[in-house]
Scaffold this motif. Structure first.
Motif, PDB file in Angstrom:
ATOM      1  N   GLN A  78       1.506  -7.174   5.638  1.00 61.79           N
ATOM      2  CA  GLN A  78       1.407  -5.714   5.754  1.00 61.79           C
ATOM      3  C   GLN A  78       1.214  -5.151   4.349  1.00 61.79           C
ATOM      4  OE1 GLN A  78       4.715  -3.580   7.570  1.00 61.79           O
ATOM      5  NE2 GLN A  78       3.202  -2.229   8.512  1.00 61.79           N
ATOM      6  N   ALA A  79       0.217  -4.276   4.225  1.00 58.04           N
ATOM      7  CA  ALA A  79      -0.121  -3.738   2.911  1.00 58.04           C
ATOM      8  C   ALA A  79       0.153  -2.244   2.855  1.00 58.04           C
ATOM      9  CB  ALA A  79      -1.592  -3.998   2.600  1.00 58.04           C
ATOM     10  N   THR A  80       0.407  -1.790   1.643  1.00 62.38           N
ATOM     11  CA  THR A  80       0.585  -0.369   1.352  1.00 62.38           C
ATOM     12  C   THR A  80      -0.370  -0.017   0.225  1.00 62.38           C
ATOM     13  OG1 THR A  80       2.908  -0.478   1.987  1.00 62.38           O
ATOM     14  CG2 THR A  80       2.256   1.379   0.612  1.00 62.38           C
ATOM     15  N   VAL A  81      -1.024   1.127   0.349  1.00 60.70           N
ATOM     16  CA  VAL A  81      -1.914   1.592  -0.709  1.00 60.70           C
ATOM     17  C   VAL A  81      -1.290   2.838  -1.322  1.00 60.70           C
ATOM     18  CG1 VAL A  81      -3.380   2.909   0.886  1.00 60.70           C
ATOM     19  CG2 VAL A  81      -4.259   2.274  -1.340  1.00 60.70           C
ATOM     20  N   MET A  82      -1.287   2.879  -2.650  1.00 59.37           N
ATOM     21  CA  MET A  82      -0.718   4.002  -3.393  1.00 59.37           C
ATOM     22  C   MET A  82      -1.842   4.775  -4.053  1.00 59.37           C
ATOM     23  SD  MET A  82       1.823   5.673  -4.770  1.00 59.37           S
ATOM     24  CE  MET A  82       2.392   6.489  -6.227  1.00 59.37           C
ATOM     25  N   LEU A  83      -1.833   6.089  -3.850  1.00 59.37           N
ATOM     26  CA  LEU A  83      -2.791   6.975  -4.521  1.00 59.37           C
ATOM     27  C   LEU A  83      -2.010   7.773  -5.558  1.00 59.37           C
ATOM     28  CD1 LEU A  83      -4.832   8.172  -1.429  1.00 59.37           C
ATOM     29  CD2 LEU A  83      -5.577   6.651  -3.236  1.00 59.37           C
ATOM     30  N   PRO A  84      -1.976   7.303  -6.804  1.00 60.40           N
ATOM     31  CA  PRO A  84      -1.162   7.950  -7.831  1.00 60.40           C
ATOM     32  C   PRO A  84      -1.530   9.414  -8.072  1.00 60.40           C
ATOM     33  CG  PRO A  84      -2.038   5.855  -8.623  1.00 60.40           C
ATOM     34  CD  PRO A  84      -2.685   6.142  -7.319  1.00 60.40           C
ATOM     35  N   ALA A  85      -2.803   9.752  -7.932  1.00 53.20           N
ATOM     36  CA  ALA A  85      -3.250  11.120  -8.216  1.00 53.20           C
ATOM     37  C   ALA A  85      -2.622  12.147  -7.285  1.00 53.20           C
ATOM     38  CB  ALA A  85      -4.771  11.206  -8.122  1.00 53.20           C
ATOM     39  N   VAL A  86      -2.335  11.731  -6.052  1.00 53.64           N
ATOM     40  CA  VAL A  86      -1.745  12.672  -5.087  1.00 53.64           C
ATOM     41  C   VAL A  86      -0.310  12.297  -4.743  1.00 53.64           C
ATOM     42  CG1 VAL A  86      -3.940  13.409  -4.093  1.00 53.64           C
ATOM     43  CG2 VAL A  86      -2.786  11.428  -3.139  1.00 53.64           C
ATOM     44  N   GLY A  87       0.173  11.191  -5.300  1.00 53.08           N
ATOM     45  CA  GLY A  87       1.551  10.773  -5.074  1.00 53.08           C
ATOM     46  C   GLY A  87       1.847  10.383  -3.639  1.00 53.08           C
ATOM     47  N   GLN A  88       0.864   9.803  -2.953  1.00 53.95           N
ATOM     48  CA  GLN A  88       1.068   9.411  -1.568  1.00 53.95           C
ATOM     49  C   GLN A  88       0.847   7.922  -1.390  1.00 53.95           C
ATOM     50  OE1 GLN A  88      -1.654  12.478   0.261  1.00 53.95           O
ATOM     51  NE2 GLN A  88       0.053  12.590   1.699  1.00 53.95           N
ATOM     52  N   THR A  89       1.568   7.355  -0.425  1.00 53.75           N
ATOM     53  CA  THR A  89       1.363   5.960  -0.047  1.00 53.75           C
ATOM     54  C   THR A  89       1.034   5.912   1.441  1.00 53.75           C
ATOM     55  OG1 THR A  89       3.708   5.629   0.412  1.00 53.75           O
ATOM     56  CG2 THR A  89       2.946   5.048  -1.787  1.00 53.75           C
ATOM     57  N   PHE A  90       0.254   4.917   1.815  1.00 50.98           N
ATOM     58  CA  PHE A  90      -0.141   4.727   3.207  1.00 50.98           C
ATOM     59  C   PHE A  90       0.052   3.260   3.546  1.00 50.98           C
ATOM     60  CE2 PHE A  90      -2.492   8.258   1.491  1.00 50.98           C
ATOM     61  CZ  PHE A  90      -2.371   9.232   2.474  1.00 50.98           C
ATOM     62  N   THR A  91       0.686   3.010   4.679  1.00 51.50           N
ATOM     63  CA  THR A  91       0.931   1.648   5.127  1.00 51.50           C
ATOM     64  C   THR A  91       0.084   1.386   6.362  1.00 51.50           C
ATOM     65  OG1 THR A  91       3.178   1.738   4.274  1.00 51.50           O
ATOM     66  CG2 THR A  91       2.689   0.008   5.883  1.00 51.50           C
ATOM     67  N   GLY A  92      -0.607   0.265   6.347  1.00 52.87           N
ATOM     68  CA  GLY A  92      -1.467  -0.088   7.472  1.00 52.87           C
ATOM     69  C   GLY A  92      -0.772  -1.018   8.433  1.00 52.87           C
ATOM     70  N   GLU A  93      -1.457  -1.296   9.521  1.00 58.13           N
ATOM     71  CA  GLU A  93      -0.939  -2.232  10.520  1.00 58.13           C
ATOM     72  C   GLU A  93      -0.907  -3.634   9.935  1.00 58.13           C
ATOM     73  OE1 GLU A  93      -2.869  -2.197  14.319  1.00 58.13           O
ATOM     74  OE2 GLU A  93      -3.133  -0.028  14.270  1.00 58.13           O
ATOM     75  N   ALA A  94       0.013  -4.441  10.425  1.00 61.60           N
ATOM     76  CA  ALA A  94       0.100  -5.836   9.981  1.00 61.60           C
ATOM     77  C   ALA A  94      -1.167  -6.574  10.399  1.00 61.60           C
ATOM     78  CB  ALA A  94       1.333  -6.498  10.575  1.00 61.60           C
ATOM     79  N   ALA A  95      -1.536  -7.576   9.608  1.00 59.73           N
ATOM     80  CA  ALA A  95      -2.743  -8.345   9.885  1.00 59.73           C
ATOM     81  C   ALA A  95      -2.531  -9.803   9.514  1.00 59.73           C
ATOM     82  CB  ALA A  95      -3.924  -7.758   9.100  1.00 59.73           C
ATOM     83  N   SER A  96      -3.507 -10.634   9.885  1.00 59.16           N
ATOM     84  CA  SER A  96      -3.372 -12.075   9.662  1.00 59.16           C
ATOM     85  C   SER A  96      -3.738 -12.506   8.238  1.00 59.16           C
ATOM     86  CB  SER A  96      -4.246 -12.838  10.661  1.00 59.16           C
ATOM     87  OG  SER A  96      -5.595 -12.450  10.499  1.00 59.16           O
ATOM     88  N   SER A  97      -4.281 -11.592   7.430  1.00 58.24           N
ATOM     89  CA  SER A  97      -4.602 -11.939   6.041  1.00 58.24           C
ATOM     90  C   SER A  97      -4.312 -10.740   5.147  1.00 58.24           C
ATOM     91  CB  SER A  97      -6.071 -12.341   5.904  1.00 58.24           C
ATOM     92  OG  SER A  97      -6.912 -11.215   6.064  1.00 58.24           O
ATOM     93  N   LYS A  98      -4.132 -11.015   3.868  1.00 61.03           N
ATOM     94  CA  LYS A  98      -3.898  -9.931   2.913  1.00 61.03           C
ATOM     95  C   LYS A  98      -5.086  -8.980   2.881  1.00 61.03           C
ATOM     96  CE  LYS A  98      -0.817 -12.353  -0.266  1.00 61.03           C
ATOM     97  NZ  LYS A  98      -0.622 -12.793  -1.652  1.00 61.03           N
TER      98      LYS A  98
END
Length: 177
Positions: A138-158
């Motif tokens: 499961q991955a999370t993406v951070m957008l430093p410019a807006v101070g938000q993080t988004f977590t996606g659905e789990a998957a079989s690969s990074k």
């Protein structure tokens, strides 16, 4: 043609970078250089790596106008609305630039998110990935410019997990306004 490709490769790729490449990587790059040289020699590509006007016309006649899948059109409209976004210019008399077909299920959301970040002059996103179980990430993406993080659905690969996280971020920004 192989000699020309090797000469171009040696001229354009610094020696220290060439030394770090594995043999297969060198072969792949030489093949790409040879393919580009062939396209230029055959009149399909300019020396600025753009399709020639004849190539565009012939492709348009053979394939007809390109129509993007619905979801890609919606994302494209969202990004084109931003006045700082860079848009492709048509070549010659072609009114619609030719683009490769990309099925909606295979959109590259990481690239879309990078393009969105660059068009808004934001710092590029960063990703973190957590292993949930064997072959489950499961991955999370951070957008430093807006101070938000988004977590996606789990998957079989990074890679797929990062795409899922980027998809969540793109959806969030495609819906704002």
């Amino acid at each position: 043609r192989a000699t020309k490709a090797l000469e171009a490769f040696c001229l354009l790729v610094p020696e220290d970078r060439r030394a770090k490449l594995k043999q297969r990587q060198v072969e792949e790059r030489l093949f790409a250089f040879a393919a580009v040289l062939r396209l230029v020699e055959d009149g399909f590509m300019t020396t600025q790596f753009q399709p020639t006007q004849d190539a565009c016309h012939n492709t348009l006649e053979a394939c007809g106008p390109y129509s993007a899948p619905c979801s890609q059109q919606q994302l494209g409209a969202r990004f084109e609305a931003d006045s700082t976004a860079v848009t492709a210019k048509p070549v010659g008399e072609i009114e619609q630039p030719l683009q490769p077909h990309k099925p909606a299920s295979k959109l590259d959301f990481k690239s879309e998110l990078n393009q969105l970040s660059q068009s808004r002059r934001w710092q590029l996103p960063s990703y973190s990935c957590e292993r949930l179980a064997e072959q489950r990430f499961q991955a999370t993406v951070m957008l430093p410019a807006v101070g938000q993080t988004f977590t996606g659905e789990a998957a079989s690969s990074k890679r797929h997990a990062e795409q899922n996280a980027a998809c969540e971020a793109v959806k969030a920004f495609a819906n704002d306004d």
